[in-house]
Motif scaffolding. Structure first.
Motif, mmCIF file in Angstrom:
data_model
loop_
_atom_site.group_PDB
_atom_site.id
_atom_site.type_symbol
_atom_site.label_atom_id
_atom_site.label_comp_id
_atom_site.label_asym_id
_atom_site.label_seq_id
_atom_site.Cartn_x
_atom_site.Cartn_y
_atom_site.Cartn_z
ATOM 1 N N LYS A 1 -112.519 39.112 22.587
ATOM 2 C CA LYS A 1 -113.277 39.418 21.377
ATOM 3 C C LYS A 1 -113.603 38.135 20.625
ATOM 4 O O LYS A 1 -112.823 37.197 20.619
ATOM 5 N N ASN B 1 -116.597 38.176 14.720
ATOM 6 C CA ASN B 1 -117.038 39.563 14.609
ATOM 7 C C ASN B 1 -115.914 40.517 14.222
ATOM 8 O O ASN B 1 -116.135 41.725 14.143
ATOM 9 N N HIS B 2 -114.736 39.996 14.008
ATOM 10 C CA HIS B 2 -113.610 40.820 13.591
ATOM 11 C C HIS B 2 -113.896 41.357 12.187
ATOM 12 O O HIS B 2 -114.414 40.634 11.331
ATOM 13 N N PRO B 3 -113.574 42.621 11.909
ATOM 14 C CA PRO B 3 -113.859 43.189 10.588
ATOM 15 C C PRO B 3 -113.245 42.394 9.428
ATOM 16 O O PRO B 3 -113.872 42.241 8.380
ATOM 17 N N LEU B 4 -112.050 41.862 9.614
ATOM 18 C CA LEU B 4 -111.435 41.068 8.547
ATOM 19 C C LEU B 4 -112.210 39.776 8.317
ATOM 20 O O LEU B 4 -112.435 39.374 7.172
ATOM 21 N N GLN C 1 -105.207 44.238 3.049
ATOM 22 C CA GLN C 1 -104.735 44.303 4.437
ATOM 23 C C GLN C 1 -103.231 44.526 4.501
ATOM 24 O O GLN C 1 -102.753 45.283 5.348
ATOM 25 N N GLU D 1 -115.345 39.348 8.805
ATOM 26 C CA GLU D 1 -116.582 39.715 8.130
ATOM 27 C C GLU D 1 -116.349 39.928 6.639
ATOM 28 O O GLU D 1 -117.151 39.517 5.810
ATOM 29 N N LYS D 2 -115.219 40.544 6.279
ATOM 30 C CA LYS D 2 -114.895 40.727 4.856
ATOM 31 C C LYS D 2 -114.664 39.377 4.177
ATOM 32 O O LYS D 2 -115.099 39.155 3.055
#
Length: 98
Positions: free
Chosen positions: A27, A31-34, A54, A36-37
């Protein structure tokens, strides 16, 4: 590795870490959701809020404040350094992210 120092050396270390992560997990970390945040954060408080969110969703992290308080101190120093160079915190993160 060539004799690097300063920002180019740190950037090379981050790039290697990102490549290793991708090889091990398949991966892309960006592009990991965290990740991106965190890209939308523009202050120490906003980064800390995302990280606190988190930790609240994880029952595995004991002593969450013991983790977050020192991390907030580190983020404050990094933010001050980025402010001193008149570049936003998010742009600094972009320098080391592929």
């Amino acid at each position: 590795m060539s004799d690097q120092s300063g920002p180019s050396h740190v950037q090379a270390l981050f790039e290697t870490a990102f490549q290793d992560y991708e090889k091990q997990t398949g991966k892309t970390l960006a592009n990991h959701p965290l990740a991106e945040k965190l890209q939308s954060c523009d202050s120490v408080e906003s980064v800390t809020a995302v990280l606190r969110e988190q930790t609240e969703t994880s029952s595995e992290i004991l002593g969450k404040d013991k983790v977050l308080k020192p991390l907030k101190n580190v983020l404050s120093v990094l933010h001050k350094l980025s402010s001193a160079s008149v570049v936003s915190f998010a742009q600094h993160l972009g320098l080391v992210r592929p």
